[in-house]
Design a protein around this motif. Sequence first.
Motif, short mmCIF file in Angstrom:
data_model
loop_
_atom_site.label_atom_id
_atom_site.label_comp_id
_atom_site.label_asym_id
_atom_site.label_seq_id
_atom_site.Cartn_x
_atom_site.Cartn_y
_atom_site.Cartn_z
N TYR A 485 47.16 30.47 85.63
CA TYR A 485 47.09 31.61 84.71
C TYR A 485 48.17 31.49 83.63
O TYR A 485 47.89 31.65 82.43
N TYR A 486 49.40 31.21 84.04
CA TYR A 486 50.51 31.13 83.08
C TYR A 486 50.40 29.88 82.21
O TYR A 486 50.81 29.88 81.05
N ASN A 489 48.09 30.68 79.44
CA ASN A 489 48.76 31.52 78.45
C ASN A 489 49.70 30.70 77.57
O ASN A 489 49.83 30.96 76.37
N ASP A 501 43.90 25.12 81.81
CA ASP A 501 44.76 25.68 82.85
C ASP A 501 45.15 24.57 83.84
O ASP A 501 45.32 24.81 85.03
#
Length: 576
Positions: A485-486, A489, A501
């Motif tokens: 997820y990070y 981002n 990802d």
Amino acid sequence: VGWLSISSGTRSHRIFVVSSVCYPIPLVACPLACAAAASIRMALRSPELRFAASTGLGALSRPSRLAPSPLAALASPRRRRRGPSPSPSPSPSDSNPSTASAGDADGPEWKKVSAKRFGYKDSMIPDEAWNVLHRLRSRGYDVYLVGGCVRDLIMKKIPKDFDIITTADLRQVKDTFVGSAVIVGRRFPIVHVHDNNSIVEVSSFNTYVRGSSGNQMPTSKSPHCSKNDYLRWKNCQGRDFTINGLMFNPYSEKIYDYLGGIEDIKKAKVRTVIPAATSFHEDCARILRAIRIAARLGFSFPKETAYYVRNLACSVARLDKGRLLMEVNYMLAYGSAEASLRLLWRFGLLEHLLPFQAAYFSSTLFKRKDNGTNMLLVLFSKLDSFLAPNRPCHNSLWISILAFHEALVRKPRDPLVVATFALAVYLGGDLPLAVDIGQSINRQHDAGFAELLEPRMRGKKGLLAEVKDLAISMRQALTEMTDEYYVANAMAKIPQAPSSDLVFIPLQAYLKVLKLIERVQHGKKEIGYEPKSNGNIDYHNLANGTPAEVRNLFTLVVFDTIYPPNLEKEDDSSRR
């Protein structure tokens, strides 16, 4: 798109078909072929290996004298290596003393060059490789060193490993080394021969890469070409780059060059054997190998290769995570990390592999072809000064450096806080002792990094609290670097970056780094842990990730970055 073989009488052509356009590439000399253009010769580059040479702090100081050059160690007197084993009769091609043979009329000239021309000595090949060579040769098989080790010997550099190719098939190789050999690999099977805590890779002329266009080689050969020459040439056609398509017979001391690899070494070029687009589509891992080789040797790419490295960069995301980790580890753990990071950023690969670091380059407006520097590059430059192809570090060390720097990017710190944190890492989490030592530091820091604030006075409690806060920030950075997820981002922060990802850092490495951070965060020394009492680096333990070695070198790298030795010298001279 593909290769097509056409034979007519005594002539054989290989046609590369793209849409409706055909490019004939003659396999043998013919009167209709155009004369080959003369190659532009450049001086052979032979970059020196770098080693660390600066002072540390207390028990962290390096040995008073520099470590001897690995090349000098390889050249030290040893026992005579050529055993009395019976040798197979040399082919007419092997025994021919000429340095060139007939090649393609439109392709590179086939060359047979004496290794003595490049200063070769038997002592440059380690015992483990000689043992494998002798055993196979004693059974009547032809044996050669092949690939990057030949390239490195020519350049008087230290090979990362020594690969052997033989006329024996893989089963025969395994039977030769009963109990110490295992066949590995699916797409291109090889044999790993275990000898004295080392692994020697052995491939066979009889093995072909599955799914490779190199399998579509014609079976006919020129009547002027010997059987052995044809066998070697055919194998070299399946190599990734011309500078890796060299074979060396250490018994006749002949180097065989069918692809113009020696000339490309002189030109300092990383060139694909087949057209770059075809090569990278066939195996996208070659894109990462191209970066790795160029970074290590200081080479550049021809225009065609550079174009497809950049435009096919996104294809590396198709590789499995284990392969990605292996390639990135080769870049960052073997002494060429800084150059690798620069090339990964320049050709648009960094955002696919290390998006947090790519976001850092982007946010600081670091241009793709920027020759400047930043704190991340300096950290890895300092790491490089301790490492070499035969002296790598464990992946937990470079992962620690990435997470440490990301924590400083998010929240810049006082140099004294950073130094005290590094001391706490070195001491195994003994934070009170680290604070006591840290408060005695009175050195000039590098003020050129935005990640470092101007130093200010603070008490023990304040320093201890800020060091713990840095540990928490580093832990958060590490967690996000390994969270899909990070990572997604982080990719979104990079202009024109693709959505991804991808996370390839393994759980085992994550836990190893996490343990290092948690000791500092909680301020408790690890039970039974003893920091190194001298600055000598045990490279065997470092490669295996022994905590004392990883912590020691992490601290040395951090200190060399925030307190550069050259600033110390300038400060001393100004006081005088």
